[in-house]
Write a protein that holds these residues in place. Sequence first.
Motif, PDB file in Angstrom:
ATOM      1  N   MET A   1     127.737 137.370  40.501  1.00 28.68           N
ATOM      2  CA  MET A   1     128.472 138.458  39.841  1.00 28.68           C
ATOM      3  C   MET A   1     128.313 139.726  40.661  1.00 28.68           C
ATOM      4  SD  MET A   1     128.168 139.796  35.912  1.00 28.68           S
ATOM      5  CE  MET A   1     126.945 141.062  36.142  1.00 28.68           C
ATOM      6  N   SER A   2     129.407 140.343  41.051  1.00 28.19           N
ATOM      7  CA  SER A   2     129.342 141.525  41.906  1.00 28.19           C
ATOM      8  C   SER A   2     129.905 142.768  41.251  1.00 28.19           C
ATOM      9  CB  SER A   2     130.092 141.260  43.218  1.00 28.19           C
ATOM     10  OG  SER A   2     131.450 140.963  42.946  1.00 28.19           O
ATOM     11  N   HIS A   3     130.263 142.658  39.966  1.00 21.30           N
ATOM     12  CA  HIS A   3     130.772 143.832  39.277  1.00 21.30           C
ATOM     13  C   HIS A   3     130.371 143.773  37.808  1.00 21.30           C
ATOM     14  CE1 HIS A   3     134.142 140.921  38.620  1.00 21.30           C
ATOM     15  NE2 HIS A   3     134.050 141.407  37.392  1.00 21.30           N
ATOM     16  N   ILE A   4     130.496 144.922  37.159  1.00 17.17           N
ATOM     17  CA  ILE A   4     130.271 144.989  35.723  1.00 17.17           C
ATOM     18  C   ILE A   4     131.329 145.906  35.125  1.00 17.17           C
ATOM     19  CG2 ILE A   4     128.618 146.913  35.884  1.00 17.17           C
ATOM     20  CD1 ILE A   4     127.122 145.573  33.482  1.00 17.17           C
ATOM     21  N   ILE A 120     128.142 151.537  42.443  1.00 19.95           N
ATOM     22  CA  ILE A 120     127.202 152.066  41.460  1.00 19.95           C
ATOM     23  C   ILE A 120     125.940 152.505  42.182  1.00 19.95           C
ATOM     24  CG2 ILE A 120     125.811 151.514  39.422  1.00 19.95           C
ATOM     25  CD1 ILE A 120     127.925 149.361  38.761  1.00 19.95           C
ATOM     26  N   GLU A 121     125.563 153.755  42.000  1.00 14.58           N
ATOM     27  CA  GLU A 121     124.357 154.279  42.619  1.00 14.58           C
ATOM     28  C   GLU A 121     123.144 153.477  42.153  1.00 14.58           C
ATOM     29  OE1 GLU A 121     122.185 158.630  43.343  1.00 14.58           O
ATOM     30  OE2 GLU A 121     123.673 158.375  41.737  1.00 14.58           O
ATOM     31  N   PHE A 122     122.251 153.166  43.090  1.00  7.82           N
ATOM     32  CA  PHE A 122     121.029 152.377  42.871  1.00  7.82           C
ATOM     33  C   PHE A 122     121.295 150.872  42.788  1.00  7.82           C
ATOM     34  CE2 PHE A 122     120.056 156.447  40.534  1.00  7.82           C
ATOM     35  CZ  PHE A 122     119.341 157.015  41.577  1.00  7.82           C
ATOM     36  N   PHE A 123     122.543 150.475  42.572  1.00  4.09           N
ATOM     37  CA  PHE A 123     122.893 149.048  42.558  1.00  4.09           C
ATOM     38  C   PHE A 123     124.159 148.867  43.391  1.00  4.09           C
ATOM     39  CE2 PHE A 123     120.104 149.115  38.912  1.00  4.09           C
ATOM     40  CZ  PHE A 123     119.457 147.888  38.971  1.00  4.09           C
ATOM     41  N   LEU A 219     124.964 155.901  32.343  1.00  5.28           N
ATOM     42  CA  LEU A 219     124.607 155.295  33.628  1.00  5.28           C
ATOM     43  C   LEU A 219     123.227 154.637  33.566  1.00  5.28           C
ATOM     44  CD1 LEU A 219     125.921 158.073  36.040  1.00  5.28           C
ATOM     45  CD2 LEU A 219     126.903 155.802  35.699  1.00  5.28           C
ATOM     46  N   ASN A 220     122.297 155.250  32.848  1.00  5.41           N
ATOM     47  CA  ASN A 220     120.967 154.658  32.697  1.00  5.41           C
ATOM     48  C   ASN A 220     121.038 153.317  31.966  1.00  5.41           C
ATOM     49  OD1 ASN A 220     119.643 156.708  34.039  1.00  5.41           O
ATOM     50  ND2 ASN A 220     119.057 157.816  32.184  1.00  5.41           N
ATOM     51  N   LEU A 221     121.878 153.254  30.931  1.00  6.24           N
ATOM     52  CA  LEU A 221     122.051 151.993  30.211  1.00  6.24           C
ATOM     53  C   LEU A 221     122.634 150.930  31.134  1.00  6.24           C
ATOM     54  CD1 LEU A 221     122.015 150.383  27.536  1.00  6.24           C
ATOM     55  CD2 LEU A 221     124.338 151.221  27.120  1.00  6.24           C
ATOM     56  N   MET A 222     123.616 151.311  31.936  1.00  4.37           N
ATOM     57  CA  MET A 222     124.216 150.355  32.859  1.00  4.37           C
ATOM     58  C   MET A 222     123.207 149.888  33.907  1.00  4.37           C
ATOM     59  SD  MET A 222     127.802 150.635  34.929  1.00  4.37           S
ATOM     60  CE  MET A 222     127.306 152.123  35.778  1.00  4.37           C
ATOM     61  N   ASN A 223     122.392 150.805  34.419  1.00  7.97           N
ATOM     62  CA  ASN A 223     121.371 150.428  35.393  1.00  7.97           C
ATOM     63  C   ASN A 223     120.331 149.494  34.779  1.00  7.97           C
ATOM     64  OD1 ASN A 223     122.566 151.933  37.423  1.00  7.97           O
ATOM     65  ND2 ASN A 223     121.335 153.756  37.033  1.00  7.97           N
ATOM     66  N   LYS A 224     119.975 149.743  33.525  1.00 11.20           N
ATOM     67  CA  LYS A 224     119.044 148.863  32.816  1.00 11.20           C
ATOM     68  C   LYS A 224     119.631 147.461  32.679  1.00 11.20           C
ATOM     69  CE  LYS A 224     116.631 148.415  28.369  1.00 11.20           C
ATOM     70  NZ  LYS A 224     116.438 149.050  27.017  1.00 11.20           N
ATOM     71  N   ALA A 225     120.910 147.401  32.331  1.00  8.50           N
ATOM     72  CA  ALA A 225     121.580 146.103  32.203  1.00  8.50           C
ATOM     73  C   ALA A 225     121.595 145.377  33.546  1.00  8.50           C
ATOM     74  CB  ALA A 225     122.997 146.301  31.680  1.00  8.50           C
ATOM     75  N   LEU A 226     121.959 146.074  34.610  1.00  9.16           N
ATOM     76  CA  LEU A 226     122.047 145.445  35.923  1.00  9.16           C
ATOM     77  C   LEU A 226     120.684 144.975  36.417  1.00  9.16           C
ATOM     78  CD1 LEU A 226     124.647 147.770  37.678  1.00  9.16           C
ATOM     79  CD2 LEU A 226     124.997 145.442  36.840  1.00  9.16           C
ATOM     80  N   TYR A 227     119.638 145.727  36.120  1.00 14.33           N
ATOM     81  CA  TYR A 227     118.286 145.318  36.500  1.00 14.33           C
ATOM     82  C   TYR A 227     117.924 143.993  35.829  1.00 14.33           C
ATOM     83  CZ  TYR A 227     113.203 145.130  36.735  1.00 14.33           C
ATOM     84  OH  TYR A 227     111.906 144.710  36.941  1.00 14.33           O
ATOM     85  N   ASN A 228     118.185 143.905  34.532  1.00 13.88           N
ATOM     86  CA  ASN A 228     117.844 142.684  33.793  1.00 13.88           C
ATOM     87  C   ASN A 228     118.713 141.505  34.212  1.00 13.88           C
ATOM     88  OD1 ASN A 228     115.797 143.095  31.344  1.00 13.88           O
ATOM     89  ND2 ASN A 228     116.910 145.010  31.649  1.00 13.88           N
ATOM     90  N   ILE A 229     120.002 141.757  34.403  1.00 15.45           N
ATOM     91  CA  ILE A 229     120.906 140.681  34.829  1.00 15.45           C
ATOM     92  C   ILE A 229     120.515 140.179  36.216  1.00 15.45           C
ATOM     93  CG2 ILE A 229     123.289 140.158  35.468  1.00 15.45           C
ATOM     94  CD1 ILE A 229     124.107 142.287  33.302  1.00 15.45           C
TER      95      ILE A 229
END
Length: 256
Positions: A1-4, A120-123, A219-229
């Motif tokens: 998966m390369s996008h959200i 996405i910054e950081f990801f 953005l923090n919520l999205m980064n949290k999701a991407l970290y877990n995924i």
Amino acid sequence: MSHISFSELKCWNDCAFKHKLMYIDRLKVFKGNEYTAFGKALHEVCEHGIKDPSIKLDEYFLDCFEKEIDDLSDVELRQDLIESMLDQGTRLALKGLPALKDEFGNFKVISTEEQLKEKIEFFESFDFKGFIDLVIQTEDGKYHIIDWKTCSWGWDARKKADPMITYQLTLYKHFFAQKHNIDPKDIETYFALLKRTAKNNIVEIFRVTSGSKKTENALNLMNKALYNISNGFHIKNRLACRKDYGCEFYKTDHCQ
């Protein structure tokens, strides 16, 4: 998966395991119903009607709705609901665009169904992906992002303020600004509610504000999701394991 997308983010926030089933395992149980057909048809009307003033919007709705219903031939549908939606949809089809003119006055259409696919910054291995229903520019130079939503009688104040609804426009604003190098202060965002069963004010346009703090939270919520995924963490939200919560995998072989 390369996008959200925002839909994926919302799904993950509801239940990370449900997100895994839908977006990683690619399982799909829900095929659609009368309400999704109605919403898709009206979105089509709003998108094409604003680009081509010659379209007879009520007739176009009927054609679009018929096609959407035909695509659900293997789904059990309520004929009485479909019949009522025919009248409701033709009425709404004629009201959407005049409501924009009442709200914004003279404007220029910038885009319809504009795709966002932004880093996405950081990801940076992930893109944020989305489609903006409508972007217009008013005479004062401001850009207005508008998302059409179909509903029954409308939204109450609680729903209008729900972060997991309004974050959609917060993220659209952020990444639209990033894509076009526009100052976020020059962008405003709105939901346009197309109210199927309302007697009055059947099209309601209301503004969603997104300052720096709200944008940071989204953005923090999205980064949290991407970290877990990214790390394969797919924890079930047991509070969402209820039939009335609307999970299509509830008590199926996929989620016991």
